[in-house]
Design a protein around this motif. Sequence first.
Motif, PDB file in Angstrom:
ATOM      1  N   UNK A 130       0.753  -1.272   0.113  1.00 15.93           N
ATOM      2  CA  UNK A 130       0.139   0.098  -0.001  1.00 15.93           C
ATOM      3  C   UNK A 130       0.912   1.308   0.029  1.00 15.93           C
ATOM      4  N   UNK A 131       2.092   0.869   0.424  1.00 15.70           N
ATOM      5  CA  UNK A 131       3.134   2.302   0.294  1.00 15.70           C
ATOM      6  C   UNK A 131       3.591   2.666  -0.930  1.00 15.70           C
ATOM      7  N   UNK A 132       3.526   1.812  -2.072  1.00 13.48           N
ATOM      8  CA  UNK A 132       4.092   2.000  -3.318  1.00 13.48           C
ATOM      9  C   UNK A 132       3.315   2.992  -4.153  1.00 13.48           C
ATOM     10  N   UNK A 133       4.111   3.824  -4.704  1.00 11.98           N
ATOM     11  CA  UNK A 133       3.234   5.036  -5.533  1.00 11.98           C
ATOM     12  C   UNK A 133       3.491   5.232  -6.829  1.00 11.98           C
ATOM     13  N   UNK A 134       4.853   4.698  -7.251  1.00  9.72           N
ATOM     14  CA  UNK A 134       5.060   4.601  -8.335  1.00  9.72           C
ATOM     15  C   UNK A 134       6.345   3.421  -8.720  1.00  9.72           C
ATOM     16  N   UNK A 135       6.232   2.648 -10.175  1.00  8.16           N
ATOM     17  CA  UNK A 135       7.696   2.092 -10.504  1.00  8.16           C
ATOM     18  C   UNK A 135       7.902   2.805 -11.547  1.00  8.16           C
ATOM     19  N   UNK A 136       9.197   3.286 -11.531  1.00 13.75           N
ATOM     20  CA  UNK A 136       9.885   3.917 -12.720  1.00 13.75           C
ATOM     21  C   UNK A 136      10.931   3.268 -13.431  1.00 13.75           C
ATOM     22  N   UNK A 137      10.947   3.212 -14.627  1.00 13.78           N
ATOM     23  CA  UNK A 137      12.032   2.512 -15.447  1.00 13.78           C
ATOM     24  C   UNK A 137      13.364   3.193 -15.045  1.00 13.78           C
ATOM     25  N   UNK A 138      14.341   2.367 -14.961  1.00 12.77           N
ATOM     26  CA  UNK A 138      15.663   3.096 -14.727  1.00 12.77           C
ATOM     27  C   UNK A 138      16.496   2.907 -15.936  1.00 12.77           C
ATOM     28  N   UNK A 139      17.487   3.869 -16.157  1.00 10.52           N
ATOM     29  CA  UNK A 139      18.187   3.568 -17.340  1.00 10.52           C
ATOM     30  C   UNK A 139      19.713   3.804 -16.824  1.00 10.52           C
ATOM     31  N   UNK A 140      19.870   2.723 -15.737  1.00 13.56           N
ATOM     32  CA  UNK A 140      21.159   2.631 -15.131  1.00 13.56           C
ATOM     33  C   UNK A 140      21.549   1.212 -15.371  1.00 13.56           C
ATOM     34  N   UNK A 179      12.614   5.775  -1.394  1.00 12.53           N
ATOM     35  CA  UNK A 179      12.959   5.378  -2.701  1.00 12.53           C
ATOM     36  C   UNK A 179      13.931   4.278  -2.809  1.00 12.53           C
ATOM     37  N   UNK A 180      13.873   3.443  -3.629  1.00 12.50           N
ATOM     38  CA  UNK A 180      14.387   2.180  -3.711  1.00 12.50           C
ATOM     39  C   UNK A 180      14.967   2.134  -5.126  1.00 12.50           C
ATOM     40  N   UNK A 181      16.098   1.226  -5.406  1.00 12.05           N
ATOM     41  CA  UNK A 181      16.552   1.146  -6.619  1.00 12.05           C
ATOM     42  C   UNK A 181      16.566  -0.656  -6.660  1.00 12.05           C
ATOM     43  N   UNK A 182      15.979  -0.997  -7.650  1.00 16.84           N
ATOM     44  CA  UNK A 182      15.762  -2.562  -7.679  1.00 16.84           C
ATOM     45  C   UNK A 182      16.326  -3.085  -8.944  1.00 16.84           C
ATOM     46  N   UNK A 183      16.855  -4.514  -8.983  1.00 21.69           N
ATOM     47  CA  UNK A 183      17.359  -4.960 -10.130  1.00 21.69           C
ATOM     48  C   UNK A 183      16.222  -5.658 -10.957  1.00 21.69           C
TER      49      UNK A 183
END
Length: 151
Positions: free
Chosen positions: A10-20, A33-37
């Motif tokens: 319920x805490x998730x507000x957006x999943x954004x594609x990373x260009x990393x 904010x988290x960075x995920x593989x």
Amino acid sequence: MIRETYQITEQTIALCPAKEMDHDTIVLEQAATYRVRKTPMQLIKEACIANWSTYEGKRQAVIHHTKFRKKVPIPINLEKNIFTFPTHATSDFDCHWIFFHHIAHIHKQQNQTVITFKNNKQLPLPLSHYIFKKQYERTLSCMIEVKGIYR
């Protein structure tokens, strides 16, 4: 710190594609904010399975009940009222997944749309205001339809 995986809540507000090179998704939560593989789509599919269905099953159910065929909203968890929708075609690298209940305001800024979430975080998207608003309205329509089915 980069995470191997992430569980949508319920805490998730957006999943954004990373260009990393070292991660595929930037997860925005209410207070973190988290960075995920994993890619946004992998996280969506895992969340569907965790909630006793498949992504494709939920997608087909939404299509059946709403007749939406493209950029279909996904009810991740009906019990917790977690609904998300894609900003672009799910095969498009720029596809963000936005979680409906966290949106406070949407406004147009030049050639993009800026989403203001309830926690005051802002997310500019390279997307027309009209298209984003249409996706927002389709998700609301899906939510109303689901609530009618599960009363």
